[in-house]
Design a protein around this motif. Structure first.
Motif, PDB file in Angstrom:
ATOM      1  N   ARG A  32      13.353  -4.187 -19.841  1.00  0.00           N
ATOM      2  CA  ARG A  32      13.417  -2.754 -20.106  1.00  0.00           C
ATOM      3  C   ARG A  32      14.315  -2.112 -19.068  1.00  0.00           C
ATOM      4  NH1 ARG A  32       7.720  -3.570 -20.588  1.00  0.00           N
ATOM      5  NH2 ARG A  32       7.429  -2.863 -18.475  1.00  0.00           N
ATOM      6  N   LYS A  33      14.993  -1.051 -19.441  1.00  0.00           N
ATOM      7  CA  LYS A  33      15.779  -0.319 -18.468  1.00  0.00           C
ATOM      8  C   LYS A  33      14.855   0.549 -17.634  1.00  0.00           C
ATOM      9  CE  LYS A  33      20.511  -0.057 -20.057  1.00  0.00           C
ATOM     10  NZ  LYS A  33      21.659   0.831 -20.206  1.00  0.00           N
ATOM     11  N   ARG A  34      14.893   0.318 -16.321  1.00  0.00           N
ATOM     12  CA  ARG A  34      14.086   1.116 -15.419  1.00  0.00           C
ATOM     13  C   ARG A  34      14.635   0.905 -14.020  1.00  0.00           C
ATOM     14  NH1 ARG A  34       7.817   0.101 -15.679  1.00  0.00           N
ATOM     15  NH2 ARG A  34       8.296  -1.608 -14.288  1.00  0.00           N
ATOM     16  N   LYS A  35      14.595   1.900 -13.232  1.00  0.00           N
ATOM     17  CA  LYS A  35      15.125   1.788 -11.885  1.00  0.00           C
ATOM     18  C   LYS A  35      14.333   0.746 -11.103  1.00  0.00           C
ATOM     19  CE  LYS A  35      18.363   4.998 -11.606  1.00  0.00           C
ATOM     20  NZ  LYS A  35      19.736   4.688 -11.172  1.00  0.00           N
ATOM     21  N   PRO A  36      15.025  -0.128 -10.339  1.00  0.00           N
ATOM     22  CA  PRO A  36      14.317  -1.083  -9.509  1.00  0.00           C
ATOM     23  C   PRO A  36      13.360  -0.378  -8.568  1.00  0.00           C
ATOM     24  CG  PRO A  36      16.667  -1.594  -9.589  1.00  0.00           C
ATOM     25  CD  PRO A  36      16.478  -0.267 -10.261  1.00  0.00           C
ATOM     26  N   GLY A  37      12.201  -0.979  -8.406  1.00  0.00           N
ATOM     27  CA  GLY A  37      11.224  -0.412  -7.500  1.00  0.00           C
ATOM     28  C   GLY A  37      10.361   0.659  -8.103  1.00  0.00           C
ATOM     29  N   SER A  38      10.511   0.955  -9.409  1.00  0.00           N
ATOM     30  CA  SER A  38       9.630   1.912 -10.058  1.00  0.00           C
ATOM     31  C   SER A  38       8.197   1.418  -9.906  1.00  0.00           C
ATOM     32  CB  SER A  38       9.993   2.041 -11.539  1.00  0.00           C
ATOM     33  OG  SER A  38      11.312   2.502 -11.693  1.00  0.00           O
ATOM     34  N   PRO A  39       7.199   2.244  -9.991  1.00  0.00           N
ATOM     35  CA  PRO A  39       7.251   3.629 -10.418  1.00  0.00           C
ATOM     36  C   PRO A  39       7.534   4.609  -9.283  1.00  0.00           C
ATOM     37  CG  PRO A  39       4.985   2.939 -10.160  1.00  0.00           C
ATOM     38  CD  PRO A  39       5.820   1.739  -9.859  1.00  0.00           C
ATOM     39  N   GLY A  40       8.093   5.736  -9.716  1.00  0.00           N
ATOM     40  CA  GLY A  40       8.201   6.906  -8.851  1.00  0.00           C
ATOM     41  C   GLY A  40       8.904   6.675  -7.540  1.00  0.00           C
ATOM     42  N   SER A  41       8.158   6.518  -6.470  1.00  0.00           N
ATOM     43  CA  SER A  41       8.703   6.480  -5.123  1.00  0.00           C
ATOM     44  C   SER A  41       9.389   5.161  -4.809  1.00  0.00           C
ATOM     45  CB  SER A  41       7.564   6.689  -4.116  1.00  0.00           C
ATOM     46  OG  SER A  41       6.629   5.616  -4.215  1.00  0.00           O
ATOM     47  N   GLY A  42       9.381   4.211  -5.715  1.00  0.00           N
ATOM     48  CA  GLY A  42       9.986   2.914  -5.431  1.00  0.00           C
ATOM     49  C   GLY A  42       9.000   1.904  -4.912  1.00  0.00           C
ATOM     50  N   GLY A  43       7.724   2.256  -4.895  1.00  0.00           N
ATOM     51  CA  GLY A  43       6.705   1.331  -4.431  1.00  0.00           C
ATOM     52  C   GLY A  43       6.126   0.525  -5.567  1.00  0.00           C
ATOM     53  N   ILE A  44       4.982  -0.065  -5.323  1.00  0.00           N
ATOM     54  CA  ILE A  44       4.291  -0.897  -6.301  1.00  0.00           C
ATOM     55  C   ILE A  44       2.926  -0.288  -6.570  1.00  0.00           C
ATOM     56  CG2 ILE A  44       3.350  -3.201  -6.769  1.00  0.00           C
ATOM     57  CD1 ILE A  44       5.457  -4.289  -4.806  1.00  0.00           C
ATOM     58  N   ALA A  45       2.571  -0.138  -7.831  1.00  0.00           N
ATOM     59  CA  ALA A  45       1.244   0.359  -8.197  1.00  0.00           C
ATOM     60  C   ALA A  45       0.274  -0.819  -8.182  1.00  0.00           C
ATOM     61  CB  ALA A  45       1.296   1.008  -9.579  1.00  0.00           C
ATOM     62  N   TRP A  46      -0.596  -0.861  -7.182  1.00  0.00           N
ATOM     63  CA  TRP A  46      -1.511  -1.987  -7.001  1.00  0.00           C
ATOM     64  C   TRP A  46      -2.822  -1.748  -7.731  1.00  0.00           C
ATOM     65  CZ3 TRP A  46       0.620  -6.161  -4.927  1.00  0.00           C
ATOM     66  CH2 TRP A  46       1.686  -6.023  -4.028  1.00  0.00           C
ATOM     67  N   ALA A  47      -3.379  -2.826  -8.259  1.00  0.00           N
ATOM     68  CA  ALA A  47      -4.702  -2.791  -8.893  1.00  0.00           C
ATOM     69  C   ALA A  47      -5.310  -4.183  -8.760  1.00  0.00           C
ATOM     70  CB  ALA A  47      -4.588  -2.405 -10.370  1.00  0.00           C
ATOM     71  N   PRO A  48      -6.642  -4.293  -8.845  1.00  0.00           N
ATOM     72  CA  PRO A  48      -7.248  -5.625  -8.762  1.00  0.00           C
ATOM     73  C   PRO A  48      -6.662  -6.573  -9.812  1.00  0.00           C
ATOM     74  CG  PRO A  48      -8.925  -3.932  -8.581  1.00  0.00           C
ATOM     75  CD  PRO A  48      -7.655  -3.233  -8.954  1.00  0.00           C
ATOM     76  N   CYS A  49      -6.382  -7.794  -9.403  1.00  0.00           N
ATOM     77  CA  CYS A  49      -5.810  -8.778 -10.326  1.00  0.00           C
ATOM     78  C   CYS A  49      -6.848  -9.174 -11.370  1.00  0.00           C
ATOM     79  CB  CYS A  49      -5.348 -10.021  -9.575  1.00  0.00           C
ATOM     80  SG  CYS A  49      -4.134  -9.702  -8.277  1.00  0.00           S
ATOM     81  N   CYS A  57      -2.754  -6.878  -7.596  1.00  0.00           N
ATOM     82  CA  CYS A  57      -1.554  -7.257  -8.325  1.00  0.00           C
ATOM     83  C   CYS A  57      -0.737  -6.023  -8.690  1.00  0.00           C
ATOM     84  CB  CYS A  57      -1.906  -8.027  -9.601  1.00  0.00           C
ATOM     85  SG  CYS A  57      -2.375  -9.754  -9.308  1.00  0.00           S
ATOM     86  N   GLY A  58       0.534  -6.218  -8.872  1.00  0.00           N
ATOM     87  CA  GLY A  58       1.430  -5.150  -9.283  1.00  0.00           C
ATOM     88  C   GLY A  58       2.715  -5.724  -9.829  1.00  0.00           C
TER      89      GLY A  58
END
Length: 520
Positions: A32-49, A57-58
């Protein structure tokens, strides 16, 4: 078999899943086209794996083609175990277990059984599946084409011609199935992904530990981003300066040396299941029986073992090393005794089930030019390996991969390592490593010059972290405090009062996370 959305996890079939968040379109995964490091601030949205809720995981979006940073992207699968003592936390430690094809996500899952408590206390341990691997848009092929793969060892020009045509057809199929990413899975691209991961983790500089093929990722990172390294620990190194003959010769010599060590142990150790027998004679009997089509692996009654699969026993049994288990397996195969309590999976490439097959060997093909002109040159390469390995003949790992790479474009060809940074790099290797020869790490150290320190473990096996206290503590001290061992430091067998890590069966006979040991 669904490859893009499958979520189930089987620890003994580690490369079955894929996709890394890619969309399913017309039977294949596309970015998919999306800016590297998305979402938003360029970080990773973490959640329990889902597979391991005690880890987080993210996903991290990276460009398929780094020369087109605003172009289509794929999602890298990332997993993290947070530092157990936040007050003492140094930062993030990015890890890779090798392969090519090993899952960094699952390495993060297994971090508590691999890294010392002190290292876990001080770092968030972060693993990612490299592009083309596992959950990060894997390189996939049609099972119907994959299952037509000829025998790996060629014996005539007709075999060579058959392989040349098949390798081209396989490449076309895998490229069509995988999509544009297929042409961009070499280790320089992975190194660029790793720098994007560093930034997404909020780290000014990278702290990294890689094993085996994971060392090549680290070496390429050092070339591309020399001033962004805080600490880089490379355990059991690849040597990316070797041409095809030197590559095969050194691999053959290493696996023969490891087999010699096993045979010597059996001659001296009463607990060896072959103690009192001529180990080399047993070995030759098994190879001859395999060549005649009369040797069967326990639990696999539908097809005989190949000679190459017997040779795999010699590699896998010395990687740990797992000499006792290897001796019991050879005794059982020779008809002289019961099976061991745990029987490893049958190694070597085998027919796959379902619609798709994974082929991380493409990564090797893009990193190493292993082209051979004709059968005459191929036969000369085998003879050269045979001279260096009278018992083992050759190392089955590169011999099984080489035909797949015939005439394959190499986007990151072999070259001497060029590092312009100032941070010291720590290397480690055992003297008797069957898979990444000691000479490879020594040669990488020479290429790095005074910017590298090589820790030599005077023992056996592939990977030295955790083998002995004196082969583990220096890694911890370097990663935590940036203190490197003195030049020429050697760790003797028994170098420490205790082993710092709990060995697991799958670590002793490493088939779980390697593509050639998996049935899909």
């Amino acid at each position: 078999m669904e490859q893009c959305a499958k979520k189930t996890f089987s620890p003994c079939h580690r490369l079955r899943r894929g996709g890394g968040g890619a969309a399913r379109t017309r039977g294949r995964c596309v970015g998919r086209k999306r800016k590297p490091g998305s979402p938003g601030s360029g970080g990773i949205a973490w959640a329990p794996c889902e597979e391991e809720p005690t880890a987080e995981c993210g996903k991290l979006a990276v460009p398929i083609d780094w020369s087109k940073p605003d172009g289509p992207t794929i999602d890298l699968a990332v997993a993290r175990r947070k530092a157990t003592d936040p007050a003492a936390r140094v930062g993030s430690l990015v890890i890779n277990p090798g392969g090519p094809g090993g899952s960094g996500v699952e390495a993060a899952y297994g971090a508590p059984g691999f890294f010392t408590e002190e290292l876990q206390r001080r770092f968030d341990i972060v693993g990612f599946d490299p592009r083309g691997v596992g959950r990060s848009h894997p390189v996939v092929c049609s099972a119907s084409v994959y299952n037509q793969m000829p025998p790996a060892v060629m014996t005539s020009q007709a075999d060579f011609d058959r392989w040349t045509a098949y390798a081209k057809r396989l490449r076309q199929d895998c490229r069509a199935r995988t999509g544009p990413l297929y042409d961009h899975v070499d280790s320089t691209n992975v190194a660029r992904d790793m720098d994007a991961l560093r930034a997404a983790l909020g780290e000014e500089k990278l702290t990294y530990y890689g094993i085996s093929y994971g060392t090549l990722i680290g070496q390429m990172y050092a070339e591309l981003f020399p001033h962004r390294i805080r600490a880089m620990a490379l355990d059991s190194n690849m040597d990316h300066s070797l041409g095809v003959k030197a590559f095969l010769d050194t691999e053959a010599a290493a696996v023969e040396d490891a087999f010699d060590e096993f045979a010597g142990w059996c001659a001296q150790e009463p607990s060896c299941a072959l103690h009192g027998q001529d180990v080399r004679a047993v070995w030759e009997r098994l190879l001859a029986k395999a060549r005649s089509g009369k040797l069967y692996y326990p639990g696999v009654p539908d097809r005989p073992m190949t000679e190459l699969q017997v040779l795999w026993q010699g590699v896998l049994g010395t990687e740990g090393p797992a000499w006792q288990l290897l001796s019991e397996m050879l005794r059982a195969l020779d008809g002289g005794g019961p099976l061991p309590p745990w029987v490893p999976p049958l190694p070597g490439r085998q027919p796959v089930e379902g619609e798709l097959a994974h082929l991380p060997t493409v990564i090797l093909c893009e990193d190493y030019n292993l082209r051979v002109r004709n059968y005459k040159q191929y036969a000369a390469l085998l003879r050269s390996s045979n001279r260096r390995a009278p018992d083992m003949r050759y190392n089955p790992m590169p011999i099984e991969d080489l035909p797949v790479c015939l005439n394959h474009p190499t986007t990151n060809p072999q070259h001497r390592l060029r590092y312009r940074g100032t941070a010291p790099i720590m290397l480690g290797s055992s003297l008797h490593d069957p898979s990444t020869p000691y000479g490879w790490s020594a040669n990488v150290a020479r290429q790095l010059g005074p910017k590298a320190v090589l820790l030599t473990y005077e023992g056996w096996g592939h990977r030295i972290y955790g083998k002995e206290e004196c082969a583990t503590v220096p890694f911890d001290q370097y990663l935590i405090s940036l203190v490197v061992p003195a030049p020429g430091t050697r760790c003797p067998v028994g170098g420490g009062s205790r082993s710092l890590l709990k060995q697991r069966q799958s670590e002793l006979w490493r088939t779980d996370n390697l593509h050639w040991g998996v049935r899909f």
